[in-house]
Design a protein around this motif. Structure first.
Motif, mmCIF file in Angstrom:
data_model
loop_
_atom_site.group_PDB
_atom_site.id
_atom_site.type_symbol
_atom_site.label_atom_id
_atom_site.label_comp_id
_atom_site.label_asym_id
_atom_site.label_seq_id
_atom_site.Cartn_x
_atom_site.Cartn_y
_atom_site.Cartn_z
ATOM 1 N N MET A 59 0.860 -1.188 0.000
ATOM 2 C CA MET A 59 0.000 0.000 0.000
ATOM 3 C C MET A 59 0.893 1.233 0.000
ATOM 4 O O MET A 59 1.974 1.221 0.605
ATOM 5 C CB MET A 59 -0.876 0.027 1.260
ATOM 6 N N PHE A 60 0.476 2.279 -0.674
ATOM 7 C CA PHE A 60 1.150 3.581 -0.715
ATOM 8 C C PHE A 60 2.506 3.546 -1.425
ATOM 9 O O PHE A 60 3.340 4.414 -1.196
ATOM 10 C CB PHE A 60 1.301 4.181 0.697
ATOM 11 N N SER A 61 2.727 2.551 -2.286
ATOM 12 C CA SER A 61 4.002 2.467 -3.009
ATOM 13 C C SER A 61 3.946 3.134 -4.380
ATOM 14 O O SER A 61 4.974 3.275 -5.032
ATOM 15 C CB SER A 61 4.435 1.002 -3.169
ATOM 16 N N TYR A 95 -4.356 1.224 7.112
ATOM 17 C CA TYR A 95 -3.080 0.606 6.733
ATOM 18 C C TYR A 95 -1.914 1.581 6.882
ATOM 19 O O TYR A 95 -2.081 2.788 6.689
ATOM 20 C CB TYR A 95 -3.128 0.130 5.275
ATOM 21 N N GLN A 96 -0.744 1.005 7.178
ATOM 22 C CA GLN A 96 0.506 1.768 7.217
ATOM 23 C C GLN A 96 1.558 0.984 6.446
ATOM 24 O O GLN A 96 1.651 -0.236 6.600
ATOM 25 C CB GLN A 96 1.032 1.916 8.643
ATOM 26 N N PRO A 97 2.378 1.668 5.653
ATOM 27 C CA PRO A 97 3.503 0.982 5.026
ATOM 28 C C PRO A 97 4.647 0.844 6.038
ATOM 29 O O PRO A 97 4.993 1.804 6.720
ATOM 30 C CB PRO A 97 3.886 1.913 3.871
ATOM 31 N N ASP A 154 -2.631 10.209 -4.528
ATOM 32 C CA ASP A 154 -2.408 11.656 -4.664
ATOM 33 C C ASP A 154 -3.359 12.287 -5.677
ATOM 34 O O ASP A 154 -3.084 13.328 -6.241
ATOM 35 C CB ASP A 154 -0.949 11.967 -4.973
ATOM 36 N N SER A 155 -4.490 11.628 -5.904
ATOM 37 C CA SER A 155 -5.625 12.153 -6.665
ATOM 38 C C SER A 155 -5.449 12.223 -8.178
ATOM 39 O O SER A 155 -6.233 12.887 -8.847
ATOM 40 C CB SER A 155 -6.045 13.532 -6.126
ATOM 41 N N ALA A 187 6.987 1.609 -0.776
ATOM 42 C CA ALA A 187 6.555 2.794 -0.052
ATOM 43 C C ALA A 187 7.692 3.186 0.891
ATOM 44 O O ALA A 187 8.780 2.619 0.836
ATOM 45 C CB ALA A 187 5.276 2.489 0.728
ATOM 46 N N ILE A 188 7.422 4.141 1.761
ATOM 47 C CA ILE A 188 8.376 4.570 2.783
ATOM 48 C C ILE A 188 7.811 4.168 4.137
ATOM 49 O O ILE A 188 6.658 4.474 4.456
ATOM 50 C CB ILE A 188 8.599 6.098 2.727
#
Length: 191
Positions: A22-24, A177-179, A64-65, A147-148
């Motif tokens: 997630m978030f990568s 969720y958190q990366p 980021d839309s 992700a970071i």
């Protein structure tokens, strides 16, 4: 990614898989590739699972839309019906599709289509997610994004679930969720 020039004029297809936590930036990369294909005047069709309505019921939307129009479907076989006479097919959130998605992607590539698939390679337990392992095994090109880690700033490969629930599919964002990097994921899941 280097792609050999096709000087014979025949269409050659292939499968590209974009994976990560997630978030990568998986969806962002998918959108970037699809927009570039459109700039090249290629006919593009884009699909997403009907259950993914986090940002929009129809569009694929990155964290980021950034957005691109897609067709929500509930069955991967519908892609074969809806993707006639196209050059490039984009599929987001592939881990949510049924068991036929790998076969569908192979059929499309064999027809001469460029198939770009994005999805989570692991679930919140750190286990292979859905059909992604099968898609990765038949892919011609693979891009693994990271992700970071929210704990230390190193690369993150794991999607840690902060909320309750043990179902594999739980749609959510930063509220759920958190990366995390390997160390911090291990620390949180084994404490």
């Amino acid at each position: 990614m280097f792609i050999e020039p096709n000087l014979t004029g025949e269409r050659r297809g292939w499968i590209e898989v974009i994976c990560g936590s997630m978030f990568s930036g998986k969806t962002e990369e998918l959108i970037r590739r699809l927009k570039r294909a459109r700039i090249a005047n290629l006919k593009v069709e884009i699909f997403k699972p009907g259950i993914d309505i986090r940002y929009d019921e129809v569009n694929i939307v990155s964290h980021d839309s950034n957005a691109i129009h897609s067709t929500p479907i509930d069955n991967s076989q519908k892609i074969l019906l809806l993707a006639q006479d196209v050059d490039v097919i984009g599929i987001d959130e592939a881990q949510f599709f049924d068991d036929e998605i790998t076969h569908v992607c192979q059929q499309l590539a064999n027809r001469g289509c460029r198939v770009i698939v994005a999805g989570l390679d692991m679930d919140y337990l750190g286990k292979p997610f859905g059909q992604m392992p099968y898609l990765l095994s038949v892919a011609d090109y693979i891009t693994k994004l990271h992700a970071i880690c929210v704990e230390c700033g190193n690369i993150a490969s794991f999607s840690y679930r902060t909320g309750a629930g043990d179902q594999q599919v739980l749609l959510g964002e930063k509220d759920v969720y958190q990366p995390l990097c390997r160390k911090h994921y291990f620390d949180k899941t084994h404490s």
